[in-house]
Design a protein around this motif. Structure first.
Motif, PDB file in Angstrom:
ATOM      1  N   VAL A   1       1.044  -1.009  -0.068  1.00  0.00           N
ATOM      2  CA  VAL A   1      -0.111   0.213  -0.122  1.00  0.00           C
ATOM      3  C   VAL A   1       0.743   1.293   0.116  1.00  0.00           C
ATOM      4  O   VAL A   1       2.039   1.307   0.578  1.00  0.00           O
ATOM      5  N   TRP A   2       0.549   2.153  -0.692  1.00  0.00           N
ATOM      6  CA  TRP A   2       1.210   3.394  -0.669  1.00  0.00           C
ATOM      7  C   TRP A   2       0.653   4.603   0.155  1.00  0.00           C
ATOM      8  O   TRP A   2      -0.292   5.162  -0.423  1.00  0.00           O
ATOM      9  N   VAL A   3       1.129   4.520   1.357  1.00  0.00           N
ATOM     10  CA  VAL A   3       0.801   5.367   2.434  1.00  0.00           C
ATOM     11  C   VAL A   3       2.016   6.071   3.063  1.00  0.00           C
ATOM     12  O   VAL A   3       2.919   5.133   3.711  1.00  0.00           O
ATOM     13  N   GLU A   4       2.217   7.254   2.821  1.00  0.00           N
ATOM     14  CA  GLU A   4       3.410   7.728   3.039  1.00  0.00           C
ATOM     15  C   GLU A   4       3.222   8.433   4.699  1.00  0.00           C
ATOM     16  O   GLU A   4       2.302   9.274   5.018  1.00  0.00           O
ATOM     17  N   VAL A   5       4.118   7.967   5.361  1.00  0.00           N
ATOM     18  CA  VAL A   5       4.189   8.333   6.693  1.00  0.00           C
ATOM     19  C   VAL A   5       5.420   8.909   7.141  1.00  0.00           C
ATOM     20  O   VAL A   5       6.806   8.326   6.817  1.00  0.00           O
ATOM     21  N   ASN A   6       5.593  10.177   7.230  1.00  0.00           N
ATOM     22  CA  ASN A   6       7.088  10.850   7.439  1.00  0.00           C
ATOM     23  C   ASN A   6       7.832  10.903   6.021  1.00  0.00           C
ATOM     24  O   ASN A   6       9.169  10.620   6.210  1.00  0.00           O
ATOM     25  N   GLY A   7       7.226  10.820   5.047  1.00  0.00           N
ATOM     26  CA  GLY A   7       7.900  10.946   3.776  1.00  0.00           C
ATOM     27  C   GLY A   7       8.461   9.655   3.135  1.00  0.00           C
ATOM     28  O   GLY A   7       8.807   9.475   2.091  1.00  0.00           O
ATOM     29  N   VAL A   8       7.990   8.557   3.780  1.00  0.00           N
ATOM     30  CA  VAL A   8       8.585   7.126   3.441  1.00  0.00           C
ATOM     31  C   VAL A   8       7.245   6.071   3.273  1.00  0.00           C
ATOM     32  O   VAL A   8       6.452   6.223   4.113  1.00  0.00           O
ATOM     33  N   PRO A   9       7.134   5.259   2.523  1.00  0.00           N
ATOM     34  CA  PRO A   9       6.155   4.147   2.426  1.00  0.00           C
ATOM     35  C   PRO A   9       6.102   3.591   3.876  1.00  0.00           C
ATOM     36  O   PRO A   9       7.078   2.907   4.466  1.00  0.00           O
ATOM     37  N   PHE A  10       4.959   3.266   4.402  1.00  0.00           N
ATOM     38  CA  PHE A  10       4.522   2.854   5.533  1.00  0.00           C
ATOM     39  C   PHE A  10       4.780   1.218   5.631  1.00  0.00           C
ATOM     40  O   PHE A  10       4.388   0.544   4.724  1.00  0.00           O
ATOM     41  N   GLN A  11       5.734   0.581   6.508  1.00  0.00           N
ATOM     42  CA  GLN A  11       6.166  -0.802   6.902  1.00  0.00           C
ATOM     43  C   GLN A  11       6.780  -1.377   5.596  1.00  0.00           C
ATOM     44  O   GLN A  11       6.571  -2.701   5.098  1.00  0.00           O
ATOM     45  N   GLU A  12       7.486  -0.501   4.775  1.00  0.00           N
ATOM     46  CA  GLU A  12       8.267  -1.040   3.617  1.00  0.00           C
ATOM     47  C   GLU A  12       9.553  -0.801   3.621  1.00  0.00           C
ATOM     48  O   GLU A  12       9.975   0.016   4.273  1.00  0.00           O
ATOM     49  N   SER A  13      10.608  -1.469   3.292  1.00  0.00           N
ATOM     50  CA  SER A  13      12.075  -1.357   3.299  1.00  0.00           C
ATOM     51  C   SER A  13      12.404  -0.694   2.044  1.00  0.00           C
ATOM     52  O   SER A  13      11.858  -0.199   1.199  1.00  0.00           O
ATOM     53  N   GLU A  14      13.804  -0.550   2.057  1.00  0.00           N
ATOM     54  CA  GLU A  14      14.258   0.479   1.086  1.00  0.00           C
ATOM     55  C   GLU A  14      14.194  -0.376  -0.377  1.00  0.00           C
ATOM     56  O   GLU A  14      14.563   0.202  -1.412  1.00  0.00           O
ATOM     57  N   GLU A  15      14.478  -1.663  -0.349  1.00  0.00           N
ATOM     58  CA  GLU A  15      14.282  -2.496  -1.415  1.00  0.00           C
ATOM     59  C   GLU A  15      12.987  -2.308  -2.427  1.00  0.00           C
ATOM     60  O   GLU A  15      12.966  -2.680  -3.496  1.00  0.00           O
ATOM     61  N   LEU A  16      12.019  -1.675  -1.520  1.00  0.00           N
ATOM     62  CA  LEU A  16      10.808  -1.161  -2.548  1.00  0.00           C
ATOM     63  C   LEU A  16      11.249  -0.270  -3.774  1.00  0.00           C
ATOM     64  O   LEU A  16      10.576  -0.699  -4.810  1.00  0.00           O
ATOM     65  N   ASN A  17      12.185   0.472  -3.673  1.00  0.00           N
ATOM     66  CA  ASN A  17      12.713   1.104  -4.881  1.00  0.00           C
ATOM     67  C   ASN A  17      12.990   0.207  -6.279  1.00  0.00           C
ATOM     68  O   ASN A  17      13.196   0.515  -7.226  1.00  0.00           O
ATOM     69  N   ARG A  18      13.430  -1.106  -5.988  1.00  0.00           N
ATOM     70  CA  ARG A  18      13.702  -1.944  -6.940  1.00  0.00           C
ATOM     71  C   ARG A  18      12.479  -2.529  -7.736  1.00  0.00           C
ATOM     72  O   ARG A  18      12.845  -2.960  -8.976  1.00  0.00           O
ATOM     73  N   TYR A  19      11.312  -2.363  -7.291  1.00  0.00           N
ATOM     74  CA  TYR A  19      10.181  -2.806  -7.952  1.00  0.00           C
ATOM     75  C   TYR A  19       9.472  -1.698  -8.952  1.00  0.00           C
ATOM     76  O   TYR A  19       9.569  -0.743  -8.547  1.00  0.00           O
ATOM     77  N   GLN A  20       9.146  -2.273 -10.019  1.00  0.00           N
ATOM     78  CA  GLN A  20       8.674  -1.442 -11.332  1.00  0.00           C
ATOM     79  C   GLN A  20       6.940  -1.573 -10.843  1.00  0.00           C
ATOM     80  O   GLN A  20       6.569  -2.752 -10.923  1.00  0.00           O
ATOM     81  N   ARG A  21       6.271  -0.582 -10.443  1.00  0.00           N
ATOM     82  CA  ARG A  21       4.709  -0.825 -10.242  1.00  0.00           C
ATOM     83  C   ARG A  21       4.192  -1.202 -11.733  1.00  0.00           C
ATOM     84  O   ARG A  21       4.485  -0.310 -12.610  1.00  0.00           O
ATOM     85  N   ILE A  22       3.394  -2.248 -11.559  1.00  0.00           N
ATOM     86  CA  ILE A  22       2.680  -2.537 -12.890  1.00  0.00           C
ATOM     87  C   ILE A  22       1.051  -2.382 -12.760  1.00  0.00           C
ATOM     88  O   ILE A  22       0.629  -2.408 -13.555  1.00  0.00           O
ATOM     89  N   LEU A  23       0.606  -2.182 -11.456  1.00  0.00           N
ATOM     90  CA  LEU A  23      -0.886  -1.938 -11.160  1.00  0.00           C
ATOM     91  C   LEU A  23      -0.808  -0.951  -9.877  1.00  0.00           C
ATOM     92  O   LEU A  23      -0.051  -1.273  -9.028  1.00  0.00           O
TER      93      LEU A  23
END
Length: 85
Positions: free
Chosen positions: A61-83
């Motif tokens: 889920v894309w919920v920004e809390v303090n400028g970063v996605p909630f409960q996600e690691s930095e590895e999230l940047n490696r994923y290309q959103r397809i949906l």
């Protein structure tokens, strides 16, 4: 959505996970979060993405809390959103 609201939703989902006798991973957790948020009048984005080397898929889920996605690691940047819903 505030950090407190996001934490409440997250903890509610974690509490009920042991009662499901099937796989509960990122897809199921993120969809449960979206549904809970929607039922409480909050608008958030549900994302599914992939990375290719090595292949992996992820839902979040894309919920920004303090400028970063909630409960996600930095590895999230490696994923290309397809949906994004």
């Amino acid at each position: 959505m505030t950090e407190e609201e996001a934490l409440q939703f997250w903890h509610a989902i974690q509490k009920v996970k042991p009662f499901f006798f099937v796989r509960v991973a990122c897809l199921e957790e993120s969809l449960a979060f979206v549904l809970l948020a929607f039922m409480n009048g909050k608008a958030i984005d549900w994302c599914i993405g992939v990375k290719l080397a090595p292949f992996s898929s992820h839902a979040w889920v894309w919920v920004e809390v303090n400028g970063v996605p909630f409960q996600e690691s930095e590895e999230l940047n490696r994923y290309q959103r397809i949906l994004v819903v």
